[in-house]
Design an enzyme around this catalytic site. Structure first.
Site, PDB file in Angstrom:
ATOM      1  N   ASN A  76       4.164  16.114  26.379  1.00 38.44           N
ATOM      2  CA  ASN A  76       4.424  15.594  25.036  1.00 38.44           C
ATOM      3  C   ASN A  76       3.161  15.027  24.389  1.00 38.44           C
ATOM      4  O   ASN A  76       2.309  14.455  25.057  1.00 38.44           O
ATOM      5  CB  ASN A  76       5.493  14.497  25.093  1.00 38.44           C
ATOM      6  CG  ASN A  76       6.842  15.046  25.496  1.00 38.44           C
ATOM      7  OD1 ASN A  76       7.133  16.204  25.227  1.00 38.44           O
ATOM      8  ND2 ASN A  76       7.645  14.229  26.153  1.00 38.44           N
ATOM      9  N   HIS A  77       3.066  15.196  23.098  1.00 40.39           N
ATOM     10  CA  HIS A  77       1.965  14.616  22.326  1.00 40.39           C
ATOM     11  C   HIS A  77       2.439  13.304  21.704  1.00 40.39           C
ATOM     12  O   HIS A  77       3.635  13.068  21.544  1.00 40.39           O
ATOM     13  CB  HIS A  77       1.525  15.573  21.215  1.00 40.39           C
ATOM     14  CG  HIS A  77       0.837  16.797  21.743  1.00 40.39           C
ATOM     15  ND1 HIS A  77      -0.167  17.435  21.056  1.00 40.39           N
ATOM     16  CD2 HIS A  77       1.006  17.505  22.889  1.00 40.39           C
ATOM     17  CE1 HIS A  77      -0.581  18.485  21.750  1.00 40.39           C
ATOM     18  NE2 HIS A  77       0.130  18.546  22.853  1.00 40.39           N
ATOM     19  N   ASP A  78       1.487  12.472  21.328  1.00 39.20           N
ATOM     20  CA  ASP A  78       1.812  11.197  20.681  1.00 39.20           C
ATOM     21  C   ASP A  78       2.038  11.464  19.192  1.00 39.20           C
ATOM     22  O   ASP A  78       1.094  11.505  18.404  1.00 39.20           O
ATOM     23  CB  ASP A  78       0.678  10.199  20.900  1.00 39.20           C
ATOM     24  CG  ASP A  78       1.003   8.829  20.295  1.00 39.20           C
ATOM     25  OD1 ASP A  78       2.139   8.659  19.803  1.00 39.20           O
ATOM     26  OD2 ASP A  78       0.128   7.954  20.313  1.00 39.20           O
TER      27      ASP A  78
END
Length: 702
Positions: A76-78
């Site tokens: 997951n990306h921020d």
């Protein structure tokens, strides 16, 4: 990064870790841990690796993973940043404030269908089925069948009652031979299988061996909780420094306790040294950390006494998760961010380079300062009687604070060095005094009419000039007399000290804890400077046959008491005791004596009346066996009465130990009509009416 995994059928005979230098740091990381008879036809782990937050895949026993299964680990990306993607020439990092879940756990007896996808942080329960091409984003319950994108539970393999029985039987934990013997039933009818094995499983659960965990008295805020964690010392990328750090940040000033289960093996000292280095960073943080050191064949007795389990990356973790789920405990990932939802605490940890600051002194007191204050307060009490109640209240508060510091010192491992004296060192054997058993002492008392003087931590405190509340204030005359007895050459007197300088295996966990917390290097040096290493001492625990021993749940304490009772069989006794000690009152400990008379002295600080007590005792017949329970005063009194021709035994604690054995709790408890300074509230004694006891009293010297 894409990591390909494949484990052939029948290749895994016991729990196993597949390791790899995936970070190119010349360190091995457990990419996969997998249990017996599990296999993976072909799987892909898709992950972004970084040093601090490497996650692994964990698979239990008897689990099957079909071809083309994908495990997506922490990709997951921020999304809270203005830009989620990568920018050429700009370093991409993952801030700690981002919530991240990565570890994937597939429990026992699971089937993961072809082309299924399992997302980060998911646990697939025992016996669960994940259908082909399912995308699993949430935990799958035990024995559930999950399908779809996103996967949902569409049914269960068995009825609710059948599932409960299977989770009680837990056949995947059986040894290999038992599984082979049960092969026909495991591949047969579910009800026939349950019918054959459920009774034994229930009986097994009813006889789980209780594990004796140290009890820490809590003085902070909030509900008391205990979280269990097993440090993964064997890992090149261990989780325990992170877990301890997160615990210190999240649970400072609370009543939550971190219990560390440390297995005892040839590397124990290395493990303790490693913990000591970590604890040193938090030595001034006000939190509770406890240790259980040992080897448990069955960890259920440990898990049954905690409120949560913190995972690690070890190959045993799936088993621990399984046990935790059986007790419906919170299972907390030790590799996620955050672990607990850490508080932001400024300057909580000392900077390793020396730039950080210590914070949160316990009530702004050092132990030395507190002891000095206590000493001064005791002196004030002596000189200003009108302030006794107010000052005693303050003393109690100081005593609690000292206890809190002691807990933290142990918890942060300041006294862990004592364990090296318990281990059999091959290179250099530590120095020990000669301490013969209490059993030998009894034989000499019976056969050769020996007298006995006993010294414990209270007596050594008096020698050191330390005031002991509810015991004996510092007295230089008493201290010199105790030192004299330690070096005494009188063959008629057995001098007893605690057999606590080396191996502690005969004691229970609570006793070991107290010994280790007390026996610091400084205290050990004080003792060694006072002891005669050519002299034969005897075990002072001879009069403590019950509460401290590992075998106190057997008939061994009763046998020890039976032998002690032979000492006064058909004898005329003179009992010298504190005014509310009441030895033998309300029990049959001394019922086999022919006659009893008593001299009562002060319940506390009895040496203030020593000369009067000795004079009164010398008036009595020399044919009476003298039994004394009066703290440090009893040690000197037994010695002087022996020189005067009596057989005199310092036998403190014996009656209280007998009461505890009769109660059968396995530990020290309050006995309302008897004084005891070792349990909370033990100094608040109920009055009694006992005509026989009253008739035995020949003198009261308070």
């Amino acid at each position: 990064m894409r990591i390909k995994l494949g484990v052939p059928e029948y290749a895994i005979k016991t729990e196993y870790s597949y390791v790899s230098d995936v970070l190119n740091e010349q360190k091995q990381f457990p990419v996969l841990t997998i249990g017996r008879d599990s296999y993976i036809e072909q799987a892909i782990v898709e992950t972004v690796l970084d040093t601090d937050l490497v996650y692994n895949l964990q698979v239990g026993g008897y689990t099957s993973i079909a071809p083309d299964v994908t495990f997506v680990v922490d990709m997951n990306h921020d999304y809270r940043r203005p830009c989620q993607g990568r920018i050429s020439g700009v370093n991409y990092n993952r801030p700690d404030r981002t919530k991240r879940k990565g570890q994937i756990i597939i429990m026992n007896d699971c089937w993961i269908g072809e082309k299924a996808t399992i997302m980060s942080g998911v646990t697939v329960g025992n016996g669960a089925v994940v259908a082909a091409e399912a995308v699993v984003t949430k935990d799958v319950p035990d024995y559930a069948i999950a399908a779809g994108n996103p996967a949902r539970v569409i049914g269960y393999r068995f009825s609710k009652e059948q599932i409960e029985n299977l989770l009680l039987i837990k056949w995947w934990n059986w040894d290999e031979g038992k599984v082979l013997d049960a092969g026909k039933e495991l591949y047969g009818d579910i009800d026939e299988f349950i019918s054959k094995y459920i009774a034994q499983a229930r009986e097994d659960y009813e006889h789980i061996k209780f594990v004796d965990i140290v009890s820490i008295e809590k003085f902070n805020s909030g509900e008391e909780k205990r979280l269990l964690y097993v440090p993964d010392f064997e890992q090149d990328y261990p989780t325990y420094p992170r877990v301890v750090d997160a615990f210190a940040k999240s649970f400072a000033d609370t009543n939550t306790e971190l219990l560390l289960y440390v297995t005892e093996d040839e590397y124990l000292q290395d493990k303790l040294d490693a913990l000591n280095e970590v604890f040193a960073l938090y030595e001034n943080v006000n939190c509770y950390v406890n240790l259980y050191v040992g080897n448990l064949e069955d960890v259920r007795g440990l898990f049954s006494q905690v409120d949560g389990y913190i995972t690690n990356r070890s190959k045993e973790n799936v088993h621990y998760v399984d046990v935790a789920r059986s007790y419906q405990l919170d299972v907390i990932s030790g590799v996620d961010i955050p672990i607990f939802g850490e508080k932001k605490v400024e300057n909580l940890v000392k900077n390793v380079d020396g730039a950080g600051q210590k914070v949160q002194q316990v009530a702004d007191f050092s132990q030395e300062k507190l002891m000095d204050m206590v000493s001064k307060l005791v002196g004030t009490i002596k000189n200003q009687n009108q302030h006794i109640e107010q000052l005693e209240s303050k003393l109690l508060m100081m005593d609690k604070a000292i206890g809190q510091i002691s807990v933290n010192q142990y918890a942060m491992n300041n006294s862990i060095d004592n364990l090296k004296y318990e281990l059999l060192c091959q290179d250099e054997r530590p120095k020990y005094p000669i301490v013969e058993s209490g059993d030998k002492a009894i034989d000499l008392i019976l056969d050769q009419r020996k007298s006995m003087c006993r010294l414990g931590d209270g007596e050594f405190a008096v020698i050191a000039g330390v005031n002991r509340q509810k015991f004996q204030r510092a007295d230089s005359r008493l201290g010199e007399r105790l030192k004299e007895i330690l070096k005494a050459k009188d063959e008629n007197v057995l001098v007893c000290i605690a057999d606590t300088y080396g191996d502690l295996s005969k004691y229970n966990t609570d006793c070991k804890y107290n010994i280790r917390a007390y026996m610091t290097e400084e205290v050990r040096k004080q003792h060694y400077d006072l002891l005669d290493f050519q002299k034969i001492y005897y075990d002072t625990y001879v009069t403590r046959p019950y509460a401290s021993y590992l075998d106190n749940n057997t008939d061994a304490p009763k046998k020890r008491f039976d032998k002690l009772r032979k000492i006064w069989q058909d004898k005329k006794l003179l009992i010298i005791e504190g005014e509310k000690t009441r030895m033998g009152v309300g029990n049959d400990l001394f019922d086999n004596a022919s006659d009893i008379i008593r001299i009562l002295g002060p319940a506390e600080h009895a040496f203030d009346k020593y000369d009067e007590l000795l004079a009164e005792a010398l008036k009595q017949d020399r044919d009476r066996l003298v039994l004394i329970a009066m703290g440090a005063t009893a040690t000197v009194l037994a010695y002087d009465l022996s020189k005067a021709g009596f057989q005199a035994l310092d036998i403190g604690h014996i009656d209280m130990e007998y009461e505890w054995m009769l109660a059968g709790t396995g530990k020290k408890v309050e006995v309302r009509h008897k004084y005891n300074n070792e349990v909370p509230g033990g100094d608040k004694v109920e009055e009694i009416i006992d005509p026989v006891y009253e008739s035995q009293i020949v003198a009261r010297i308070y």
